[in-house]
Design a protein around this motif. Structure first.
Motif, short mmCIF file in Angstrom:
data_model
loop_
_atom_site.label_atom_id
_atom_site.label_comp_id
_atom_site.label_asym_id
_atom_site.label_seq_id
_atom_site.Cartn_x
_atom_site.Cartn_y
_atom_site.Cartn_z
N GLY A 161 0.81 -1.18 -0.01
CA GLY A 161 -0.12 0.00 -0.17
C GLY A 161 0.67 1.31 0.17
O GLY A 161 2.21 1.23 0.08
N SER A 162 0.16 2.31 -0.19
CA SER A 162 0.85 3.60 -0.16
C SER A 162 1.36 4.50 1.16
O SER A 162 1.89 5.03 1.10
N SER A 163 1.00 3.70 2.23
CA SER A 163 1.12 4.34 3.31
C SER A 163 2.36 3.79 3.92
O SER A 163 2.44 2.67 4.34
N GLN A 164 3.51 4.40 4.42
CA GLN A 164 4.74 4.07 4.88
C GLN A 164 4.57 3.66 6.44
O GLN A 164 5.18 2.88 6.85
N VAL A 165 3.70 4.56 7.19
CA VAL A 165 3.39 4.13 8.41
C VAL A 165 2.88 2.65 8.76
O VAL A 165 3.43 1.92 9.46
N VAL A 166 1.99 2.38 7.76
CA VAL A 166 1.44 1.04 7.67
C VAL A 166 2.18 0.13 7.50
O VAL A 166 2.60 -1.24 8.13
N ALA A 167 3.13 0.27 6.40
CA ALA A 167 4.16 -0.49 5.90
C ALA A 167 5.31 -0.89 7.16
O ALA A 167 5.66 -2.06 7.67
N PHE A 168 5.43 0.35 7.93
CA PHE A 168 6.50 0.21 8.99
C PHE A 168 5.91 -0.93 10.11
O PHE A 168 6.53 -1.51 10.61
N VAL A 169 4.70 -0.60 10.46
CA VAL A 169 3.75 -1.21 11.67
C VAL A 169 3.99 -2.64 11.13
O VAL A 169 4.23 -3.68 12.12
N ILE A 170 3.58 -3.08 9.97
CA ILE A 170 3.28 -4.35 9.68
C ILE A 170 4.51 -4.98 9.71
O ILE A 170 4.76 -6.15 10.08
N ALA A 171 5.94 -4.37 9.14
CA ALA A 171 7.13 -4.90 8.86
C ALA A 171 7.49 -5.28 10.11
O ALA A 171 8.10 -6.33 10.27
N VAL A 172 7.31 -4.41 11.21
CA VAL A 172 7.96 -4.53 12.51
C VAL A 172 7.19 -5.86 13.42
O VAL A 172 7.64 -6.65 14.06
#
Length: 249
Positions: A161-172
């Motif tokens: 997706g386009s949200s870096q915050v969401v990508a960060f949270v899911i990756a963590v």
């Protein structure tokens, strides 16, 4: 179609410029170095152990990577999706996997630069005593491989997706699961609930457990194969997800 080596190198250089022509890479490296120093000296008691050993330095690498590397990798595809430049990127006559690999290698290069700048720690223990330089070199090499594993997760999550915050949270979150799966307390709970077979499988997927042998100076070929396979798997998933966007009408 453009040859894949040209596409890979062009993508790698493009992403490196994006990192180093902005404060992103410098801020990441600076904060990482401060954090690793603080954990090594303040939490790990590096000066109190009374021996020339980088154990307190390496023991915190998985936990620092768990937070810092998703931060450096979350923008790889999310930024392209947010700005709409992914449409232009996917029109290039190059295989998608070469673009995915180029982006990943750029982020891995930044991580390698941060890790290389911790070299004074090695010089310090060499000056203080006679450490096992082979074990230290092996730990550095496996730490680099482990960093690639966390970055591969972040790369895949940023493609969702386009949200870096969401990508960060899911990756963590995903990285945390692959980190703690080998801890004794987690293993005990899994074995009690699902049986020893499931516990062994989860333990074998732990990024942390694969790194511990290197800290003891033991080179395990299966650990190298695991990290290479782990990185390849997540990059393959990234390629599939990005390819689906290219084929979408």
């Amino acid at each position: 179609m453009t040859s894949w080596p040209n596409a890979l190198v062009a993508t790698w250089l493009r992403e490196l410029r994006a990192y180093f022509l902005t404060p992103l890479a410098y801020v990441f490296i600076a904060i990482f170095l401060v954090a690793v120093g603080a954990f090594t000296f303040e939490v790990g008691g590096f000066l109190d152990q009374g021996r020339a050993d980088l154990g307190p330095f390496f023991v915190f690498h998985p936990w620092l990577y768990l937070v810092f590397l998703p931060a450096i990798g979350m923008r790889l595809w999310s930024d392209e999706l947010r700005s709409g430049t992914i449409e232009l990127l996917l029109t290039f006559p190059a295989p998608v996997w070469s673009i995915v690999l180029g982006k990943f290698l750029a982020a891995w290069t930044v991580a390698a630069a941060a890790l290389a700048l911790t070299f004074p720690m090695w010089l310090s223990v060499a000056w203080l005593g006679s450490p096992d330089h082979g074990a230290i070199a092996l730990s550095y090499a496996m730490s680099f491989m482990m960093a690639g594993a966390y970055l591969a997760i972040a790369c895949a999550m940023s493609a969702l997706g386009s949200s870096q915050v969401v990508a960060f949270v899911i990756a963590v979150t995903v990285g945390f699961l692959f980190t703690v799966s080998g801890l004794p307390i987690v293993q005990a709970g899994v074995v009690d609930t699902f049986g020893a077979a499931v516990g062994d499988v989860l333990g074998g997927l732990s990024l942390l457990a694969r790194f511990e042998a290197a800290q003891r100076g033991v080179l395990e070929l299966r650990a190298v194969v695991f990290y290479v396979g782990f990185i390849a798997l997540w990059l393959a998933l990234t390629t599939l997800w990005i390819s689906a966007r290219r084929e979408r009408p």
